[in-house]
Design an enzyme around this catalytic site. Structure first.
Site, PDB file in Angstrom:
ATOM      1  N   THR A 130     -38.588 -78.216 -52.802  1.00  0.00           N
ATOM      2  CA  THR A 130     -37.452 -77.292 -52.773  1.00  0.00           C
ATOM      3  C   THR A 130     -37.444 -76.411 -54.011  1.00  0.00           C
ATOM      4  OG1 THR A 130     -35.027 -77.142 -52.631  1.00  0.00           O
ATOM      5  CG2 THR A 130     -35.900 -79.027 -53.845  1.00  0.00           C
ATOM      6  N   HIS A 131     -36.786 -75.234 -53.875  1.00  0.00           N
ATOM      7  CA  HIS A 131     -36.538 -74.369 -55.043  1.00  0.00           C
ATOM      8  C   HIS A 131     -35.052 -74.305 -55.312  1.00  0.00           C
ATOM      9  CE1 HIS A 131     -39.699 -72.876 -52.313  1.00  0.00           C
ATOM     10  NE2 HIS A 131     -40.443 -72.937 -53.391  1.00  0.00           N
ATOM     11  N   ARG A 163     -44.982 -63.145 -38.909  1.00  0.00           N
ATOM     12  CA  ARG A 163     -44.433 -64.231 -38.079  1.00  0.00           C
ATOM     13  C   ARG A 163     -43.374 -65.009 -38.865  1.00  0.00           C
ATOM     14  NH1 ARG A 163     -46.398 -69.464 -37.111  1.00  0.00           N
ATOM     15  NH2 ARG A 163     -48.281 -68.992 -38.276  1.00  0.00           N
ATOM     16  N   LYS A 167     -51.705 -77.610 -40.602  1.00  0.00           N
ATOM     17  CA  LYS A 167     -50.715 -77.472 -39.531  1.00  0.00           C
ATOM     18  C   LYS A 167     -51.318 -78.095 -38.275  1.00  0.00           C
ATOM     19  CE  LYS A 167     -47.745 -74.018 -41.171  1.00  0.00           C
ATOM     20  NZ  LYS A 167     -48.266 -74.213 -42.535  1.00  0.00           N
ATOM     21  N   GLY A 186     -36.691 -77.229 -44.144  1.00  0.00           N
ATOM     22  CA  GLY A 186     -37.148 -76.767 -42.826  1.00  0.00           C
ATOM     23  C   GLY A 186     -37.035 -75.260 -42.738  1.00  0.00           C
ATOM     24  N   ASP A 228     -48.334 -80.782 -42.272  1.00  0.00           N
ATOM     25  CA  ASP A 228     -47.123 -79.956 -42.316  1.00  0.00           C
ATOM     26  C   ASP A 228     -46.305 -80.239 -41.062  1.00  0.00           C
ATOM     27  OD1 ASP A 228     -47.940 -78.726 -44.644  1.00  0.00           O
ATOM     28  OD2 ASP A 228     -48.413 -76.798 -43.737  1.00  0.00           O
ATOM     29  N   MET A 229     -44.997 -79.957 -41.140  1.00  0.00           N
ATOM     30  CA  MET A 229     -44.166 -80.100 -39.934  1.00  0.00           C
ATOM     31  C   MET A 229     -43.806 -78.714 -39.412  1.00  0.00           C
ATOM     32  SD  MET A 229     -42.903 -82.084 -37.713  1.00  0.00           S
ATOM     33  CE  MET A 229     -42.806 -83.761 -38.316  1.00  0.00           C
ATOM     34  N   ARG A 259     -43.398 -85.452 -47.597  1.00  0.00           N
ATOM     35  CA  ARG A 259     -42.878 -84.222 -48.200  1.00  0.00           C
ATOM     36  C   ARG A 259     -41.508 -84.025 -47.560  1.00  0.00           C
ATOM     37  NH1 ARG A 259     -45.890 -79.304 -46.531  1.00  0.00           N
ATOM     38  NH2 ARG A 259     -47.386 -79.814 -48.157  1.00  0.00           N
TER      39      ARG A 259
END
Ligand code: FDA
Length: 299
Positions: free
Chosen positions: A217-218, A279, A91, A179, A125-126, A175
């Site tokens: 994705t799932h 969080r 991150k 979001g 990561d975004m 990737r």
């Protein structure tokens, strides 16, 4: 946030830590790097790859960023020593992106260079939208020097197709995900189908321009859509992989693996698992729904 999710968020925050741990255990490898290595070994034995993430809270000073860097460097060493089929996800804010962009570049570049020497790869990561441009700038600067790094795009952002068109020019390793953060509706689609349409539109554009894509994705609708696109566009297997989170839809994970497609699991570990879980829950109350499902599952 639905009423029921609001209630679950409140309850989870009041739960004893041990109980939160119990429900989040399946999504987190454990406290230590050894836990992430163990999970990776188990998955590798099935032919499944991983990307390892050191959990961390938002950092507030340079010393904390340096600690994160050290932990990430240890992950790279462990992957090499144990001969794992794994790479590293980081991150950017954990490396100081929110404090000093030049400092962040220098230390992420060190990690990417270290990974390059080991023939490994670092994924950025975004995070939430205040960091979108900063993360792309970081990625573009890294890309001037290194090929073993890639970035994430989020299909819920209205800007994403334009970003993809521009990043494709660099030959990007993506990737692609929906979001996870709560974003204002001026900049993000709120409609489930629009997020899906945007995902498939971006995927098509990435493939069309010959980029490598981690399809993260799932959502069975998107997985079916990706299968169809791969077939129709005759995309070769070295141009994509599927990606999923640890502990989520393992049935689907195994099916994709059995179908002969490469699949990689995101494996987070670290001492900050509690703060991280809470969080995440506050950021995206939909996770509360999943926790509720787990509670029912464990009854
Ligand atoms: P959706 O949320 O519709 O989920 C489809 C189905 O999957 C659900 O119905 C449920 O059955 C199951 N499911 C999904 N999430 C679950 C969970 N947590 N627990 C239990 N079941 C669950 N986001 C981001 O903003 N920046 C990033 O860098 C990344 N990185 C990333 C890496 C990888 C490997 C993955 C798979 C995802 C991310 N994400 C992310 C998160 C991503 O943006 C998204 O929030 C989640 O993947 C959930 O979206 P789905 O596409 O799975 O659809």
């Amino acid at each position: 946030m639905t009423f029921i999710n609001k209630i679950i968020v409140s309850i989870v925050q009041l739960m004893p830590k041990a109980l939160v741990r119990f429900f989040s255990a399946r999504y987190i490898a454990g406290d230590t790097l050894q836990d992430a290595i163990n999970i990776t070994k188990q998955l590798n034995a099935k032919g499944i790859y991983t990307t390892i993430d050191v959990l961390g809270e938002a950092i507030s000073n340079i010393e904390e960023a340096l600690e994160s860097k050290k932990a990430c460097s240890e992950v790279l060493d462990a992957i090499k020593e144990n001969n794992l089929m794994a790479n590293l996800s980081i991150k950017p804010t954990q490396m100081g992106l929110g404090i000093d962009e030049d400092f962040c570049y220098k230390h992420v570049a060190d990690l990417v260079e270290e990974a390059e020497k080991m023939n490994n790869f670092v994924r950025l990561d975004m995070e939430d939208s205040p960091y979108t441009d900063k993360t792309f700038n970081l990625y573009k600067k890294l890309k001037e020097k290194y090929n073993n790094t890639g970035v994430v795009v989020q299909s819920y952002l209205k800007r994403t197709l334009d970003d993809v068109k521009s990043l494709n020019k660099l030959g990007t390793n993506y990737r692609l995900c929906k979001g996870i953060y709560i974003e204002p509706e001026e900049i993000a689609y709120k409609n489930r189908q629009k997020v899906r349409d945007s995902f498939l539109e971006s995927l098509r554009q990435m493939f069309k321009d010959g980029n490598y894509v981690g399809i993260a994705t799932h959502d069975e609708y998107l997985i079916k859509g990706a299968y169809k696109m791969i077939d129709e566009m005759k995309i070769s297997k070295d141009k994509f992989e599927f990606q999923m989170l640890l502990g989520v839809r393992e049935d689907l994970r195994d099916k994709i693996n059995a179908d002969g497609y490469k699949i990689r699991i995101y494996v987070p570990f670290g001492e900050h698992w509690y703060k991280y879980s809470i969080r995440r829950l506050k950021e995206n109350p939909n996770v509360a729904g999943h926790i509720a499902k787990n509670i029912l599952l464990f009854r």
